[in-house]
Design an enzyme around this catalytic site. Structure first.
Site, PDB file in Angstrom:
ATOM      1  N   ASP A  98       0.828  -1.201   0.000  1.00 25.10           N
ATOM      2  CA  ASP A  98       0.000   0.000   0.000  1.00 25.10           C
ATOM      3  C   ASP A  98       0.872   1.265   0.000  1.00 25.10           C
ATOM      4  O   ASP A  98       1.724   1.436   0.849  1.00 25.10           O
ATOM      5  CB  ASP A  98      -0.887  -0.024   1.250  1.00 25.10           C
ATOM      6  CG  ASP A  98      -2.107   0.861   1.162  1.00 25.10           C
ATOM      7  OD1 ASP A  98      -1.992   1.969   0.626  1.00 25.10           O
ATOM      8  OD2 ASP A  98      -3.172   0.440   1.642  1.00 25.10           O
ATOM      9  N   THR A 134      -7.033   3.722  -1.553  1.00 25.95           N
ATOM     10  CA  THR A 134      -6.806   2.312  -1.241  1.00 25.95           C
ATOM     11  C   THR A 134      -7.850   1.391  -1.871  1.00 25.95           C
ATOM     12  O   THR A 134      -7.506   0.391  -2.493  1.00 25.95           O
ATOM     13  CB  THR A 134      -6.789   2.112   0.281  1.00 25.95           C
ATOM     14  OG1 THR A 134      -5.720   2.865   0.835  1.00 25.95           O
ATOM     15  CG2 THR A 134      -6.609   0.647   0.642  1.00 25.95           C
ATOM     16  N   ARG A 187     -10.385  -3.357   3.635  1.00 19.84           N
ATOM     17  CA  ARG A 187     -10.702  -3.069   2.237  1.00 19.84           C
ATOM     18  C   ARG A 187      -9.701  -3.682   1.270  1.00 19.84           C
ATOM     19  O   ARG A 187     -10.057  -4.028   0.149  1.00 19.84           O
ATOM     20  CB  ARG A 187     -10.847  -1.568   2.005  1.00 19.84           C
ATOM     21  CG  ARG A 187      -9.698  -0.690   2.429  1.00 19.84           C
ATOM     22  CD  ARG A 187     -10.123   0.785   2.309  1.00 19.84           C
ATOM     23  NE  ARG A 187      -9.104   1.747   2.725  1.00 19.84           N
ATOM     24  CZ  ARG A 187      -8.962   2.210   3.953  1.00 19.84           C
ATOM     25  NH1 ARG A 187      -9.776   1.771   4.916  1.00 19.84           N
ATOM     26  NH2 ARG A 187      -8.036   3.100   4.251  1.00 19.84           N
TER      27      ARG A 187
END
Length: 538
Positions: A35, A75, A159
């Site tokens: 990420d 994200t 998520r």
């Protein structure tokens, strides 16, 4: 580096002279998202890597010009592209949160990985669900083709696990801010989970000493005062016992995520069944560190070097499992460093966004101009999608829309504004994402049933963090290349290492992996293309 893996040493990655295709269809595909790993960040640290990131970069087909080609560089949208082959316009995941004024609850903000139909659910206290994801992931497709295939997702964010795993999950685990949790009913039945949770709870209840920075990181330890109570640049990741924020914004999060991924892999015997399995891993700490400290200081240096070693141990452990595995690594988006550090380095275009750009604030100013009581506008943050109040009559909407667009366009920090009508009239983009126009980038994340009445594009280097505070010194979310450009790396047995100069799109990942395992894709079912640099594309 704190070693929480019971892992063996890294096995040497042998460079194969074979053609650009795995020698045989891999039995386990490991899909890794780091990420907020921008290509800028990856390239800056690549010469200093010695572990798993180096092994992948040197031993695989490494596109440094990979792209999350859309404008919604957050994200949830980014993760929704990684294993679906579709842009957010098709996945339906236009942002982390969007506004639905018709939602049957007081909270009209919808979280991308929730099911708001559940009684009592809000955008901040929600039931985790893939309900909003409109397309199939690689794991979904493989299970549909052969139910014996297993589909597992483990991540530091719910998520990430939801968008990479999809709907047909055997196991899904994520850090929920307090504990390791799952929304899959049978997940808790997995042997070893109870022991893992107990071990983790004992570890979490203990304080963690600060890391000892190597010289490379010490050279980046210049402090910057962001607010009177907030200084970044020279942190070392010590944390108090039970400190949730300290845990997630540190290398410890990724290390434990990989530990849990190894546990689930071993106990499910992934890669040892009759069909290809998928293990999705969302490594979220780089994003939390980037938000909290930016990426130019000692903190990000420690994070990336630690991640490199943790990932190296994980890959070394996989080597001991007698599993024919392949890896793809990419990111959900990039990011921009803290404004204060950028300006000190000479980038005077770097500024924090005017808080008055928030939809609620602009709506208050606009209301008297159009003769209406507030609210007039809804939105999340200082840019992106903005919605008109649904109470505005059809006759008045054009006037209010024109006034809102004009007010935003007149702001010196706004590059441009696109209306929903303009986006609807724009063809879906394709081809090399390096050449996409701004409206094409926004169009790739436009869903007429969820997106706003207009979309605000901030000027380049305007930080979306208008009001910095603990956990938020820097961010992402713009259509500019520092947020769009991410590495895309394919590594498999028999795949010849290469660093193509060509660009790649994250929607190319699914069709490339599908070629590896012989998974047929119906024409028009994906937006991306199989990459001939990494596969014998059919």
């Amino acid at each position: 580096m704190r070693n929480f893996l019971l892992a063996a040493a890294v096995a040497a990655a042998a460079a194969s002279p074979a053609a650009a295709q795995p020698a045989t269809p891999p039995k386990l595909i490991v899909a890794i998202s780091v990420d907020q790993l921008s290509s800028d960040l990856f390239e800056a640290y690549r010469p200093h890597l010695t572990g798993g990131l180096k092994r992948l970069a040197d031993g695989g087909v490494t596109f440094v010009n990979g792209y999350q080609s859309h404008a919604a560089t957050e994200t949830c949208p980014g993760h929704s592209t990684l294993l679906t082959g579709r842009h957010p316009a098709a996945t339906g995941i236009i942002a982390n949160n969007w506004t639905d004024q018709g939602a049957a609850r007081a909270d009209k903000s919808i979280y991308c990985a929730e099911d708001e139909r559940v009684a009592g659910s809000t955008s901040s206290t929600y039931t985790v669900s893939p309900e909003h994801l409109r397309v199939s992931t690689l794991g979904d497709r493989l299970k549909a083709a052969d139910p014996r295939s297993r589909n597992v997702a483990v991540a530091g964010k719910d998520r990430a696990a939801v968008m990479m795993g999809g709907r047909a999950l055997d196991q899904r685990w994520y850090w929920d801010g307090k504990a390791w949790a799952s929304d899959v009913r049978q997940a808790a039945e997995l042997p070893g989970i109870a022991q893992f949770k107990a071990s983790w709870a004992a570890r979490f209840a203990q304080a963690v000493e600060p890391l000892d920075p190597p010289a490379l990181c010490q050279a980046r330890a210049t402090p910057f005062q962001i607010t009177p109570a907030m200084t970044i640049g020279n942190g070392r990741f010590g944390r108090a016992a039970g400190d949730n924020r300290g845990f997630r914004a540190s290398p410890e999060l990724d290390d434990v995520t990989l530990t849990l991924a190894a546990l689930v892999t071993a106990q499910m015997k992934l890669g040892k069944g009759p069909a290809t399995d998928v293990l999705s891993i969302g490594l979220s700490a780089t994003d939390y560190v980037g938000h909290s400290y930016g990426w130019g200081g000692q903190e990000m240096c420690l994070q990336l070097l630690s991640l490199d070693q943790s990932l190296g141990r994980f890959l070394g452990w996989l080597d001991t499992q007698a599993v024919d595995y392949a890896v793809v690594l990419s990111a959900d988006h990039g990011g921009q460093d803290a404004v204060e550090r950028l300006r000190a380095a000479g980038n005077l275009k770097a500024v924090r966004a005017d808080p008055g750009l928030a939809a609620g604030e602009m709506g208050k100013l606009l209301a008297p101009q159009v003769g209406r009581p507030a609210p007039v506008l809804f939105g999340d943050g200082v840019g992106g999608d903005v919605w008109l109040d649904r109470a505005i009559s059809a006759a008045d909407r054009p006037k209010v829309l024109a006034a809102a667009v004009a007010r935003y366009k007149a702001h010196p920090q706004v590059e441009t504004v696109f209306t929903a009508a303009e986006l609807s009239a724009t063809p879906l983009p394709s081809g090399d994402p390096r050449g996409w126009s701004l409206i094409s980038r926004v169009r790739a994340a436009f869903d007429p049933s969820r997106s706003g009445d207009f979309y605000v594009v901030l000027k380049e280097h305007v930080s979306t963090v208008a009001k910095p505070g603990p956990g938020y010194a820097a961010s992402h979310g713009t259509p500019w290349d520092y947020d769009r450009r991410v590495p895309v790396i394919f590594m498999a047995k028999g795949l010849k290492p290469a660093t193509p100069a060509t660009s790649a799109d994250t929607v190319d990942i699914l069709p490339t992996l599908a070629s590896w395992v012989g998974l047929p894709l119906a024409p028009g079912s994906v937006d991306g293309s199989c990459r001939t640099e990494a596969a014998h594309c059919r």
